[in-house]
Design an enzyme around this catalytic site. Structure first.
Site, PDB file in Angstrom:
ATOM      1  N   GLN A   1       2.917 -37.293  20.423  1.00 16.98           N
ATOM      2  CA  GLN A   1       2.643 -38.695  20.720  1.00 16.98           C
ATOM      3  C   GLN A   1       3.844 -39.404  21.358  1.00 16.98           C
ATOM      4  O   GLN A   1       3.798 -40.601  21.603  1.00 16.98           O
ATOM      5  CB  GLN A   1       2.178 -39.438  19.470  1.00 16.98           C
ATOM      6  CG  GLN A   1       3.243 -39.682  18.418  1.00 16.98           C
ATOM      7  CD  GLN A   1       2.634 -40.224  17.144  1.00 16.98           C
ATOM      8  OE1 GLN A   1       1.892 -39.547  16.439  1.00 16.98           O
ATOM      9  NE2 GLN A   1       2.930 -41.480  16.829  1.00 16.98           N
TER      10      GLN A   1
ATOM     11  N   HIS B   1       4.917 -49.278   5.159  1.00 13.80           N
ATOM     12  CA  HIS B   1       4.329 -48.002   4.734  1.00 13.80           C
ATOM     13  C   HIS B   1       3.937 -48.072   3.251  1.00 13.80           C
ATOM     14  O   HIS B   1       2.862 -47.609   2.853  1.00 13.80           O
ATOM     15  CB  HIS B   1       5.332 -46.853   4.881  1.00 13.80           C
ATOM     16  CG  HIS B   1       5.826 -46.606   6.268  1.00 13.80           C
ATOM     17  ND1 HIS B   1       7.105 -46.891   6.659  1.00 13.80           N
ATOM     18  CD2 HIS B   1       5.214 -46.076   7.351  1.00 13.80           C
ATOM     19  CE1 HIS B   1       7.276 -46.534   7.936  1.00 13.80           C
ATOM     20  NE2 HIS B   1       6.144 -46.047   8.382  1.00 13.80           N
TER      21      HIS B   1
ATOM     22  N   LEU C   1       7.828 -55.378   9.921  1.00 10.56           N
ATOM     23  CA  LEU C   1       8.627 -54.205   9.570  1.00 10.56           C
ATOM     24  C   LEU C   1       8.276 -53.048  10.496  1.00 10.56           C
ATOM     25  O   LEU C   1       7.107 -52.837  10.828  1.00 10.56           O
ATOM     26  CB  LEU C   1       8.365 -53.791   8.121  1.00 10.56           C
ATOM     27  CG  LEU C   1       8.789 -54.785   7.047  1.00 10.56           C
ATOM     28  CD1 LEU C   1       8.592 -54.177   5.667  1.00 10.56           C
ATOM     29  CD2 LEU C   1      10.232 -55.189   7.213  1.00 10.56           C
TER      30      LEU C   1
ATOM     31  N   SER D   1      10.046 -48.919  11.576  1.00 11.32           N
ATOM     32  CA  SER D   1      11.168 -47.971  11.483  1.00 11.32           C
ATOM     33  C   SER D   1      12.110 -48.176  12.665  1.00 11.32           C
ATOM     34  O   SER D   1      13.301 -47.902  12.578  1.00 11.32           O
ATOM     35  CB  SER D   1      10.648 -46.532  11.489  1.00 11.32           C
ATOM     36  OG  SER D   1       9.650 -46.363  10.503  1.00 11.32           O
TER      37      SER D   1
HETATM   38  P1  AMP Z   1       4.561 -44.885  11.475  1.00 13.44           P
HETATM   39  O1  AMP Z   1       5.421 -44.189  10.460  1.00 13.44           O
HETATM   40  O2  AMP Z   1       5.295 -45.877  12.306  1.00 13.44           O
HETATM   41  O3  AMP Z   1       3.702 -43.921  12.271  1.00 13.44           O
HETATM   42  O4  AMP Z   1       3.535 -45.759  10.629  1.00 13.44           O
HETATM   43  C1  AMP Z   1       2.711 -45.170   9.650  1.00 13.44           C
HETATM   44  C2  AMP Z   1       1.684 -46.178   9.218  1.00 13.44           C
HETATM   45  O5  AMP Z   1       2.337 -47.333   8.671  1.00 13.44           O
HETATM   46  C3  AMP Z   1       0.803 -46.678  10.369  1.00 13.44           C
HETATM   47  O6  AMP Z   1      -0.543 -46.780   9.910  1.00 13.44           O
HETATM   48  C4  AMP Z   1       1.394 -48.022  10.670  1.00 13.44           C
HETATM   49  O7  AMP Z   1       0.466 -48.924  11.231  1.00 13.44           O
HETATM   50  C5  AMP Z   1       1.808 -48.485   9.285  1.00 13.44           C
HETATM   51  N1  AMP Z   1       2.817 -49.550   9.381  1.00 13.44           N
HETATM   52  C6  AMP Z   1       4.000 -49.504  10.049  1.00 13.44           C
HETATM   53  N2  AMP Z   1       4.634 -50.702   9.973  1.00 13.44           N
HETATM   54  C7  AMP Z   1       3.829 -51.513   9.249  1.00 13.44           C
HETATM   55  C8  AMP Z   1       3.914 -52.871   8.818  1.00 13.44           C
HETATM   56  N3  AMP Z   1       4.964 -53.647   9.121  1.00 13.44           N
HETATM   57  N4  AMP Z   1       2.900 -53.381   8.099  1.00 13.44           N
HETATM   58  C9  AMP Z   1       1.827 -52.607   7.778  1.00 13.44           C
HETATM   59  N5  AMP Z   1       1.679 -51.324   8.146  1.00 13.44           N
HETATM   60  C10 AMP Z   1       2.669 -50.776   8.864  1.00 13.44           C
END
Ligand code: AMP
Length: 283
Positions: free
Chosen positions: A61, A37, A185, A187
């Site tokens: 979602q 992030h 990475l 969450s």
């Molecule tokens: P999320 O909180 O999982 O919805 O992710 C929010 C944003 O962070 C999304 O655009 C994800 O693709 C991006 N993201 C999550 N993990 C990674 C990672 N390891 N590398 C790059 N972007 C990430």
């Protein structure tokens, strides 16, 4: 850095910035932030004058039985990390602010991009994503929005939505951030026991093998690459493959022979945790 919980307050603050001629960069997240992030936030910080990060665990979602309730949350830690990166606004709306009683409008990309890969095992997931991202775009009205290539299908679906609905925002993809041992990475990595965390390395190993077969051995038959990846993943005792696919990078349709740029994408269950990884092979 301001933490804003209502749409009206965020709109009022951003209107001032926009009127002053400042460009707005937007990073949507579900929080529990990690370096993936933060890489999006740093890219936004360099590219635009005002950086807005949303933290919203979007219920639409998540499917029935998915991890909406157990999804990890830690607002205090998240805001400390964002303040250190000089973020201007954190938008942290309660669910009722985004979906008040009587809410009934959804955005669905129906071009075939949402039924494959993750869409096959998570029906309705992308409809929830496009709905919330569309709403957030209307609220923030960013010049640029930053998305991780980790969720490659999400990037493709959002690009389609933006194009089809003429949304005036530039979508900026940001490369996958990995742990030093290769694990992308996420969450959701926090759900893994130490044993499963170790087993999960088969994902990045399989991705690396796909890259090696393509670049060094010049393999162009998708089935050969998929079968080598399947062998690697099968070494992990608790791994259950959801999918390993090679699709064209635009329409996300499976390819037999690799002749243009392709997306190699995979999702694997480790007990109750579903992890994804991918890479793009460029011809
Ligand atoms: P999320 O909180 O999982 O919805 O992710 C929010 C944003 O962070 C999304 O655009 C994800 O693709 C991006 N993201 C999550 N993990 C990674 C990672 N390891 N590398 C790059 N972007 C990430």
């Amino acid at each position: 850095m301001k933490i804003v919980k209502t749409i009206d307050a965020l709109r009022a603050s951003l209107k001032e910035k926009r009127n002053a001629g400042q460009t707005i960069g937007f990073v949507p997240t579900m929080g529990y932030l990690h370096d993936g992030h933060l890489s999006l936030v740093k890219t936004a910080r360099e590219a635009t004058d005002v950086v807005v990060v949303s933290i919203f665990v979007n219920p639409t979602q998540f499917g029935p039985g998915e991890d909406l309730d157990s999804y990890p949350r830690d607002l205090e830690r998240d805001t400390d990390l964002l303040a250190a990166l000089d973020v201007d606004f954190v938008f942290f709306p309660p669910v009722e602010e985004m979906y008040p009683e009587g809410y009934g409008t959804y955005i669905a990309v129906e071009s075939g991009l949402t039924e494959t890969l993750c869409g096959a095992s998570r029906p309705g997931h992308f409809k929830g994503v496009t709905t919330v991202v569309g709403k957030l775009f209307n609220i923030v009205q960013p010049d640029k929005a930053f998305f991780g290539q980790k969720d490659a299908q999400q990037v493709a679906v959002i690009r389609r939505m933006v194009k089809d609905l003429n949304m005036p925002v530039e979508i900026v993809p940001v490369p996958i951030v990995r742990e030093s041992d290769g694990l992308a990475l996420s969450s959701r990595n926090t759900y893994l026991t130490p044993g499963l965390r170790q087993e999960a390395l088969v994902l990045s190993r399989a991705i690396q093998e796909a890259q090696r077969l393509f670049e060094v051995d010049k393999v162009r038959e998708a089935s050969i690459i998929i079968s080598a990846m399947t062998d690697i993943v099968s070494e992990a005792e608790h791994a259950v493959i959801d999918y390993i696919e090679i699709v064209d990078n635009d329409q996300l349709k499976p390819v037999g022979r690799i002749e243009g740029d392709v997306l190699v994408a995979m999702a694997v269950w480790f007990d109750k945790t579903r992890l994804i990884d991918n890479t793009v092979l460029e011809v």
